[in-house]
Design a protein around this motif. Sequence first.
Motif, PDB file in Angstrom:
ATOM      1  N   LYS A 160      39.388  41.723  38.799  1.00  0.00           N
ATOM      2  CA  LYS A 160      39.028  43.059  39.291  1.00  0.00           C
ATOM      3  C   LYS A 160      37.511  43.277  39.231  1.00  0.00           C
ATOM      4  O   LYS A 160      36.923  43.825  40.160  1.00  0.00           O
ATOM      5  N   MET A 161      36.871  42.822  38.151  1.00  0.00           N
ATOM      6  CA  MET A 161      35.415  42.945  38.056  1.00  0.00           C
ATOM      7  C   MET A 161      34.749  42.117  39.151  1.00  0.00           C
ATOM      8  O   MET A 161      33.814  42.569  39.801  1.00  0.00           O
ATOM      9  N   CYS A 162      35.264  40.904  39.373  1.00  0.00           N
ATOM     10  CA  CYS A 162      34.692  40.049  40.422  1.00  0.00           C
ATOM     11  C   CYS A 162      34.793  40.723  41.785  1.00  0.00           C
ATOM     12  O   CYS A 162      33.836  40.694  42.567  1.00  0.00           O
ATOM     13  N   GLU A 163      35.915  41.338  42.065  1.00  0.00           N
ATOM     14  CA  GLU A 163      36.070  42.041  43.341  1.00  0.00           C
ATOM     15  C   GLU A 163      35.098  43.207  43.444  1.00  0.00           C
ATOM     16  O   GLU A 163      34.507  43.441  44.502  1.00  0.00           O
ATOM     17  N   ARG A 164      34.877  43.942  42.355  1.00  0.00           N
ATOM     18  CA  ARG A 164      33.925  45.066  42.375  1.00  0.00           C
ATOM     19  C   ARG A 164      32.506  44.582  42.642  1.00  0.00           C
ATOM     20  O   ARG A 164      31.707  45.295  43.238  1.00  0.00           O
ATOM     21  N   VAL A 165      32.182  43.365  42.224  1.00  0.00           N
ATOM     22  CA  VAL A 165      30.852  42.794  42.447  1.00  0.00           C
ATOM     23  C   VAL A 165      30.718  42.260  43.873  1.00  0.00           C
ATOM     24  O   VAL A 165      29.613  42.070  44.362  1.00  0.00           O
ATOM     25  N   GLY A 166      31.850  42.012  44.558  1.00  0.00           N
ATOM     26  CA  GLY A 166      31.799  41.556  45.947  1.00  0.00           C
ATOM     27  C   GLY A 166      32.518  40.255  46.237  1.00  0.00           C
ATOM     28  O   GLY A 166      32.514  39.791  47.376  1.00  0.00           O
ATOM     29  N   PHE A 167      33.138  39.641  45.225  1.00  0.00           N
ATOM     30  CA  PHE A 167      33.921  38.427  45.477  1.00  0.00           C
ATOM     31  C   PHE A 167      35.138  38.774  46.335  1.00  0.00           C
ATOM     32  O   PHE A 167      35.680  39.877  46.250  1.00  0.00           O
ATOM     33  N   LYS A 168      35.548  37.831  47.148  1.00  0.00           N
ATOM     34  CA  LYS A 168      36.755  37.961  47.980  1.00  0.00           C
ATOM     35  C   LYS A 168      37.775  36.939  47.505  1.00  0.00           C
ATOM     36  O   LYS A 168      37.419  35.812  47.160  1.00  0.00           O
ATOM     37  N   ARG A 169      39.029  37.322  47.522  1.00  0.00           N
ATOM     38  CA  ARG A 169      40.078  36.354  47.194  1.00  0.00           C
ATOM     39  C   ARG A 169      40.169  35.354  48.336  1.00  0.00           C
ATOM     40  O   ARG A 169      40.368  35.720  49.484  1.00  0.00           O
ATOM     41  N   SER A 170      40.006  34.069  48.001  1.00  0.00           N
ATOM     42  CA  SER A 170      39.976  33.060  49.049  1.00  0.00           C
ATOM     43  C   SER A 170      40.998  31.948  48.827  1.00  0.00           C
ATOM     44  O   SER A 170      41.170  31.110  49.701  1.00  0.00           O
ATOM     45  N   ALA A 171      41.634  31.945  47.689  1.00  0.00           N
ATOM     46  CA  ALA A 171      42.605  30.889  47.393  1.00  0.00           C
ATOM     47  C   ALA A 171      43.481  31.340  46.229  1.00  0.00           C
ATOM     48  O   ALA A 171      43.175  32.322  45.559  1.00  0.00           O
ATOM     49  N   ILE A 172      44.527  30.607  46.007  1.00  0.00           N
ATOM     50  CA  ILE A 172      45.368  30.790  44.827  1.00  0.00           C
ATOM     51  C   ILE A 172      45.398  29.453  44.114  1.00  0.00           C
ATOM     52  O   ILE A 172      45.738  28.431  44.710  1.00  0.00           O
ATOM     53  N   ALA A 173      45.015  29.441  42.849  1.00  0.00           N
ATOM     54  CA  ALA A 173      45.023  28.205  42.071  1.00  0.00           C
ATOM     55  C   ALA A 173      46.421  27.979  41.499  1.00  0.00           C
ATOM     56  O   ALA A 173      47.037  28.900  40.973  1.00  0.00           O
ATOM     57  N   MET A 174      46.909  26.782  41.624  1.00  0.00           N
ATOM     58  CA  MET A 174      48.227  26.405  41.108  1.00  0.00           C
ATOM     59  C   MET A 174      48.049  25.180  40.222  1.00  0.00           C
ATOM     60  O   MET A 174      47.175  24.352  40.473  1.00  0.00           O
ATOM     61  N   THR A 175      48.866  25.061  39.187  1.00  0.00           N
ATOM     62  CA  THR A 175      48.812  23.911  38.292  1.00  0.00           C
ATOM     63  C   THR A 175      50.209  23.323  38.156  1.00  0.00           C
ATOM     64  O   THR A 175      51.176  24.046  37.917  1.00  0.00           O
ATOM     65  N   TYR A 176      50.301  22.032  38.322  1.00  0.00           N
ATOM     66  CA  TYR A 176      51.555  21.301  38.114  1.00  0.00           C
ATOM     67  C   TYR A 176      51.307  20.303  36.995  1.00  0.00           C
ATOM     68  O   TYR A 176      50.359  19.521  37.053  1.00  0.00           O
ATOM     69  N   PHE A 177      52.119  20.332  35.967  1.00  0.00           N
ATOM     70  CA  PHE A 177      51.940  19.437  34.831  1.00  0.00           C
ATOM     71  C   PHE A 177      52.760  18.162  35.045  1.00  0.00           C
ATOM     72  O   PHE A 177      53.978  18.212  35.084  1.00  0.00           O
ATOM     73  N   LEU A 178      52.060  17.059  35.182  1.00  0.00           N
ATOM     74  CA  LEU A 178      52.705  15.766  35.419  1.00  0.00           C
ATOM     75  C   LEU A 178      53.157  15.122  34.124  1.00  0.00           C
ATOM     76  O   LEU A 178      54.077  14.302  34.121  1.00  0.00           O
ATOM     77  N   MET A 194      41.752  30.550  26.341  1.00  0.00           N
ATOM     78  CA  MET A 194      42.429  30.080  27.554  1.00  0.00           C
ATOM     79  C   MET A 194      43.729  29.356  27.195  1.00  0.00           C
ATOM     80  O   MET A 194      44.761  29.567  27.832  1.00  0.00           O
ATOM     81  N   GLN A 195      43.693  28.504  26.159  1.00  0.00           N
ATOM     82  CA  GLN A 195      44.906  27.811  25.715  1.00  0.00           C
ATOM     83  C   GLN A 195      45.998  28.819  25.355  1.00  0.00           C
ATOM     84  O   GLN A 195      47.154  28.632  25.727  1.00  0.00           O
ATOM     85  N   ALA A 196      45.630  29.852  24.619  1.00  0.00           N
ATOM     86  CA  ALA A 196      46.608  30.860  24.190  1.00  0.00           C
ATOM     87  C   ALA A 196      47.204  31.597  25.382  1.00  0.00           C
ATOM     88  O   ALA A 196      48.415  31.827  25.434  1.00  0.00           O
ATOM     89  N   ARG A 197      46.360  31.963  26.354  1.00  0.00           N
ATOM     90  CA  ARG A 197      46.876  32.663  27.531  1.00  0.00           C
ATOM     91  C   ARG A 197      47.850  31.779  28.300  1.00  0.00           C
ATOM     92  O   ARG A 197      48.918  32.194  28.704  1.00  0.00           O
ATOM     93  N   MET A 198      47.480  30.509  28.455  1.00  0.00           N
ATOM     94  CA  MET A 198      48.351  29.594  29.186  1.00  0.00           C
ATOM     95  C   MET A 198      49.626  29.304  28.397  1.00  0.00           C
ATOM     96  O   MET A 198      50.710  29.223  28.983  1.00  0.00           O
ATOM     97  N   ALA A 199      49.522  29.148  27.084  1.00  0.00           N
ATOM     98  CA  ALA A 199      50.712  28.907  26.254  1.00  0.00           C
ATOM     99  C   ALA A 199      51.688  30.072  26.357  1.00  0.00           C
ATOM    100  O   ALA A 199      52.906  29.870  26.351  1.00  0.00           O
ATOM    101  N   ALA A 200      51.160  31.291  26.470  1.00  0.00           N
ATOM    102  CA  ALA A 200      52.023  32.464  26.630  1.00  0.00           C
ATOM    103  C   ALA A 200      52.828  32.389  27.921  1.00  0.00           C
ATOM    104  O   ALA A 200      53.874  33.030  28.042  1.00  0.00           O
ATOM    105  N   GLU A 201      52.344  31.597  28.875  1.00  0.00           N
ATOM    106  CA  GLU A 201      53.056  31.392  30.141  1.00  0.00           C
ATOM    107  C   GLU A 201      53.703  30.016  30.198  1.00  0.00           C
ATOM    108  O   GLU A 201      53.950  29.473  31.272  1.00  0.00           O
ATOM    109  N   GLU A 202      53.937  29.441  29.016  1.00  0.00           N
ATOM    110  CA  GLU A 202      54.615  28.149  28.850  1.00  0.00           C
ATOM    111  C   GLU A 202      53.882  26.996  29.527  1.00  0.00           C
ATOM    112  O   GLU A 202      54.500  26.106  30.107  1.00  0.00           O
ATOM    113  N   MET A 203      52.543  27.024  29.435  1.00  0.00           N
ATOM    114  CA  MET A 203      51.715  25.927  29.929  1.00  0.00           C
ATOM    115  C   MET A 203      50.858  25.443  28.758  1.00  0.00           C
ATOM    116  O   MET A 203      50.162  26.236  28.139  1.00  0.00           O
ATOM    117  N   THR A 204      50.936  24.159  28.487  1.00  0.00           N
ATOM    118  CA  THR A 204      50.179  23.583  27.381  1.00  0.00           C
ATOM    119  C   THR A 204      49.072  22.701  27.928  1.00  0.00           C
ATOM    120  O   THR A 204      49.315  21.869  28.798  1.00  0.00           O
TER     121      THR A 204
END
Length: 154
Positions: free
Chosen positions: A133-151, A29-39
Amino acid sequence: MSDYAIIVENFNAAWPELEPLCSRHYGEMQARMAAEEMTIGAFKPRLNVYGTADHLLCFVVRKEGEAVGYAFIWITQDMHNSELIAMEDTIYIRPDHRNGIGRRFTKHILAELKTRGCIRAHVTIATDLRVAKMCERVGFKRSAIAMTYFLQET
């Protein structure tokens, strides 16, 4: 896939074996976020909270007895309507076992939560965004968008 077992286990008993998987997951998870300039900070779980929570379920995926995946799920009441809900803390399958067991694992967790009276289950996908995509195939619905702000910088 029949050689996989999915079990609800005691967190404290399972932790010594799960800790390396949790650390690996956090690193991904750290690596994925670092790739998007989030530490984010170093892996330092609050074991005093996880280990004493009676409303935390610890699911473990085992192959030939070895833990190859896990999920920590909080069962709580919705703050707004008091319905019993499940909030995913973390779900992880080791990369060399990502061959369809994730879908089976998710369905097993959802069935267990339903038997415990949960009305909804909420997940946040942060490590591998393709899991949505797997979650949607199992029946999950998109209900929100998670956002992170680094203070502050970590």
